[in-house]
Motif scaffolding. Structure first.
Motif, mmCIF file in Angstrom:
data_model
loop_
_atom_site.group_PDB
_atom_site.id
_atom_site.type_symbol
_atom_site.label_atom_id
_atom_site.label_comp_id
_atom_site.label_asym_id
_atom_site.label_seq_id
_atom_site.Cartn_x
_atom_site.Cartn_y
_atom_site.Cartn_z
ATOM 1 N N ALA A 29 2.692 6.925 4.669
ATOM 2 C CA ALA A 29 1.715 5.937 5.471
ATOM 3 C C ALA A 29 0.648 6.906 6.191
ATOM 4 N N THR A 30 -0.375 6.513 6.180
ATOM 5 C CA THR A 30 -1.534 7.271 6.711
ATOM 6 C C THR A 30 -2.383 6.550 7.242
ATOM 7 N N ASP A 31 -3.135 6.910 8.453
ATOM 8 C CA ASP A 31 -4.206 6.198 8.953
ATOM 9 C C ASP A 31 -5.280 7.246 8.966
ATOM 10 N N ALA B 294 5.925 2.841 10.126
ATOM 11 C CA ALA B 294 5.061 1.818 10.123
ATOM 12 C C ALA B 294 3.850 1.872 10.839
ATOM 13 N N ASN B 295 4.182 2.565 12.038
ATOM 14 C CA ASN B 295 2.961 2.479 12.933
ATOM 15 C C ASN B 295 1.928 3.468 12.779
ATOM 16 N N THR B 296 1.948 4.278 11.657
ATOM 17 C CA THR B 296 1.040 5.159 11.266
ATOM 18 C C THR B 296 0.234 4.476 9.826
ATOM 19 N N ILE B 297 0.792 3.352 9.521
ATOM 20 C CA ILE B 297 -0.329 2.504 8.428
ATOM 21 C C ILE B 297 -1.550 2.171 9.033
ATOM 22 N N LEU C 80 -4.637 1.884 2.082
ATOM 23 C CA LEU C 80 -4.171 2.559 3.264
ATOM 24 C C LEU C 80 -3.802 1.649 4.374
ATOM 25 N N ASN C 81 -4.000 0.160 3.958
ATOM 26 C CA ASN C 81 -3.275 -0.722 4.902
ATOM 27 C C ASN C 81 -1.856 -0.913 4.579
ATOM 28 N N GLY C 82 -1.285 -0.028 3.820
ATOM 29 C CA GLY C 82 0.074 -0.296 3.443
ATOM 30 C C GLY C 82 0.979 0.682 3.275
ATOM 31 N N ALA C 83 2.066 0.829 3.192
ATOM 32 C CA ALA C 83 2.953 1.969 3.011
ATOM 33 C C ALA C 83 3.331 2.285 1.534
ATOM 34 N N LEU C 84 3.388 3.423 1.112
ATOM 35 C CA LEU C 84 3.578 3.695 -0.186
ATOM 36 C C LEU C 84 5.069 3.675 -0.530
#
Lengths: 432, 355
Positions: B170-172, B142-145, B154-158
């Motif tokens: 997830a990636t930022d 979650a904290n990588t989103i 990219l504002n979500g988790a796949l």
């Protein structure tokens, strides 16, 4: 003591070094549109060493007829219909007497002084000469900072004693005139910025040393707008408080403090207490390229020109080994309308990325499709380095790393065979 | 509508629905909570159109069935101020009255029929994943989103369901976090769940739930609540390309020792240089304002040559905060290239700092 050295009407003086008969005549140097960069013919871009923060790395060789230099400007600035364009970018002191200023349109300047001598600008020559002067100054002054094409700061502390400073700068001024035939004004003071102010008051061809005890008396009567670092916004604010001179400004540190760190630094400069160092090699903060041209409607040609500018800028960035992450683009339309945007993208810089980005930015910025465009500017700043560490995008890393490698290869070839050795097929558009 | 409900029950329901409310524009109906009383159930709903939560309780005495709305924040404030006892909620002439003994509050209502409708489960496929494990795994990434990325995906988790396994990603753009899970599902598909929804789901999952999805919506249902979120419509970056295929070095590191050193240096600067030497690991701050921080731990790395990594300490700290075990692995190829932090099925690929 720190020195500020400012060449007197540099572009004109530079021309006088090769055309001595221009001396004692009213002369202006006029900048027109760059005819080389967008030409379909073979270009002769010349790569200069990175000789200072203000000097561009790439210039084009001009082929002016040196035997008929007095008439060359007519080809450049008189259109087929007889109208005169071009802007004065330098004037001799003789021309200044006719109230001709930097920025005066050539057409007006010729009205003001009918026997004016006009020269088209030749930046390659000015850059090269400025670089030669820099090398000379480096042999004379322990710490030298090139501040612009015609300005230098020097630090002679521990080299020349305070008492001998005046003698030293007068001697230096003579040497430069003898060796380069260039008149220069030199001021010395413990503060860089006060020295810079002082050269303005002693021009042309002056020398002055401001002792520590004289700083206040010297700066007090100076108008705030003449002080380097006081921009229009700060000037307006100060004037709204009735502050006109530096003497007034010194009484209101609180106003400066309200601008934070920049404001406090500016206040110290005004007091002559800035203690700012002469920085022999400053870290390059960014680099840009811009061109004026006859207004154009055809968007395909505009795209081609943006591509060419992007290619040149990208080459320069590669040569300087910069990793910029903020990109700025500006276009100017006829009727004084402009459109600009800055965007920060944390990716590894490469030419492929940059040329694509600039085309996208152009599409976004071009909001007046019916207007002609006559100016394009690109710049790249916010470079990643020791002082500005950043993690770049992981998503595009593989692709960017590959393209950056490709760019290194291109740079090698362009360094060896010329910047226009490898161009884009799209640049040929319009001739096929 | 007229109902009697215990304060603690109502208060709990209200607290759980607060984060779904529209807080800026109070003229919106979504700033209100929807409530209804029917068939012995008292239902509370909140929604910001993007996601919503419905809470149901049987522990209520219904006098008259009906519907109501009330400003969610004010409603909670009022209830908080009351005693632990039954509270009467009653609608009279488009107002909601809240009564307890001699205290009486009157709140304006919107037309309850205009409250946004919740999506229904009909025709949605059931997600056959162990939901508790899924939620626990989502928390790790979650904290990588990313937040506020103009690329919405990219504002979500796949949740990427493949034939053999499920990847949560997830990636930022500076790092990429993946949790690999075993697949119990037959069909392959992928959905992107918004960050806010993932944060809210974490608060809800304390009992068994069922999940349903279609192209646009994800619904989570348990005995007492129904949660829904709209999904992000977009193409998630091809993350498998980013995972380095070959690894030159692997170091098994102690979580606690690394954590302690990183935290010390991070006081001065988030940008950190770590040097892995043969017998120790050196941590240094990377900043330009003349402050410095340096520490080291003794650690036999078994390396012949030094490895230097410049990185953002927060990325490792985020990773370690989701590692429960004693050790984790750092996999490394070369300076300037992405490196990997591994703990069983949970990995984070980090882009080092460019200097």
């Amino acid at each position: 003591m720190k020195l500020h050295m400012d060449l007197d009407c540099y572009f004109v003086s530079a021309e006088r070094t090769r055309y001595p008969f221009l001396k004692n005549h009213p002369v202006v140097v006029v900048k027109g549109s760059d005819k080389h960069i967008f030409a379909h013919t073979k270009k002769e871009g010349v790569i200069l060493g990175d000789s200072g923060a203000f000097n561009s790395v790439l210039e084009f060789r001009n082929h002016y007829d040196t035997g008929d230099i007095l008439n060359e400007w007519k080809k450049e600035f008189i259109d087929a219909d007889g109208s005169i364009h071009g802007i004065v970018i330098a004037k001799s002191y003789e021309a200044k007497r006719f109230k001709i200023k930097t920025g005066t349109p050539l057409k007006e300047a010729l009205y003001m002084c009918p026997h004016l001598i006009v020269l088209p600008s030749d930046h390659l020559f000015y850059q090269t000469l400025s670089y030669k002067l820099k090398l000379f100054l480096e042999s004379k002054i322990p710490l030298l900072e090139q501040y612009s094409i015609d300005e230098f700061f020097g630090d002679i502390k521990g080299w020349i004693s305070k008492e001998d400073t005046l003698e030293f700068i007068v001697h230096l001024q003579n040497e430069i005139l003898e060796k380069f035939d260039l008149p220069i004004s030199i001021a010395a003071c413990k503060s860089k910025w006060v020295a810079k102010l002082a050269t303005d008051t002693i021009k042309p061809y002056g020398c002055k040393v401001i002792e520590d005890t004289q700083i206040q008396a010297f700066t007090n009567p100076i108008k705030i707008e003449d002080f380097p670092g006081i921009g229009r916004a700060i000037e307006r604010r100060l004037k709204s408080y009735g502050i006109e001179t530096l003497e007034d400004a010194k009484r209101v540190p609180a106003i400066f403090a309200s601008y934070g760190k920049t404001g406090r630094e500016l206040y110290a400069r005004i007091q002559g207490e800035d203690c700012e160092l002469v920085l022999p090699s400053r870290v390059r903060k960014g680099i840009g390229i811009s061109r004026n041209f006859a207004a154009l409607q055809e968007r395909g040609e505009i795209q081609r020109r943006v591509l060419i500018l992007a290619r040149y800028l990208s080459f320069t960035i590669a040569r300087l080994d910069l990793k910029p992450t903020t990109f700025y683009m500006k276009i100017r339309y006829q009727y004084g309308v402009k459109s600009a945007k800055s965007i920060t993208i944390d990716r590894l810089f490469n030419e492929s990325f940059f040329t694509k980005l600039t085309q996208e930015l152009l599409r976004e910025l071009d909001i007046h499709r019916g207007y002609k465009i006559h100016f394009i500017a690109l710049s790249a700043t916010n470079c990643v380095d020791r002082y500005n560490p950043k993690s770049l995008s992981i998503l595009d890393f593989t692709k960017d790393a590959k393209n950056a490698k490709l760019m290194q290869g291109l740079t090698k070839i362009r360094n060896k065979y010329g910047v226009d050795m490898i161009t884009y097929g799209k640049e040929m558009a319009g001739i096929l | 509508m007229k109902v009697a409900i215990r304060k603690s029950i109502l208060e709990n329901m209200l607290i759980n629905t607060q984060s779904y409310l529209e807080k800026k524009d109070l003229s919106q109906i979504t700033a209100h909570l929807f409530m209804s009383a029917e068939n012995d159930n008292f239902i509370l709903k909140a929604s910001d159109y993007e996601m919503g939560l419905q809470y149901t309780t049987h522990e209520v005495k219904i006098v008259n069935e009906g519907m109501a709305t009330a400003n969610g924040k004010k409603f909670l404030d009022v209830i908080k101020g009351l005693r632990e006892d039954d509270i009467i909620l009653e609608t009279i002439n488009d107002y909601l009255y809240i009564k307890q003994n001699s205290s009486k509050f009157k709140l304006p209502m919107f037309n309850p029929t205009e409250f946004p409708k919740f999506p229904t489960i009909d025709e949605k496929s059931k997600l056959q994943i162990n939901s508790t494990y899924l939620v626990k795994s989502l928390k790790k990434i979650a904290n990588t989103i990313d937040t506020n990325n103009p690329k919405y995906e990219l504002n979500g988790a796949l949740i990427d369901i493949k034939e053999k396994n499920i990847n949560l990603v997830a990636t930022d753009t500076r790092r990429l976090a993946i949790v690999k899970m075993e697949n119990e599902i037959e069909d392959t598909f992928s959905i992107i769940i918004p960050k806010k929804a993932i944060n809210e789901i974490q608060k809800l999952f304390f009992d068994t739930i069922e999940m349903f999805y279609d192209q646009f919506t994800l619904i989570a249902k348990s005995k007492n609540f129904i949660f829904y979120t709209k999904l992000i419509n977009g193409k998630f970056p091809d993350y498998e390309r980013i995972i380095p295929k070959n690894i030159n070095f692997r170091l098994l590191l102690s979580r606690d020792k690394m954590l302690a050193s990183l935290k010390q240096i991070a006081i001065i600067s988030n940008e950190i240089k770590i040097t892995f030497k043969t017998n120790n690991i050196v941590f240094e701050s990377l900043n330009s304002d003349n402050t410095e921080a340096k520490t080291e731990i003794e650690f036999k790395t078994g390396l012949d040559e030094e490895i230097v990594l410049a990185l953002n300490a927060r990325y490792i700290l985020d990773f370690l905060s989701n590692v429960d075990e004693e050790n984790f692995t750092l996999a490394y190829n070369d300076s300037g290239l992405p490196f990997i932090l591994e703990n069983n099925e949970f990995i984070t690929i980090v882009m080092p700092i460019t200097l």
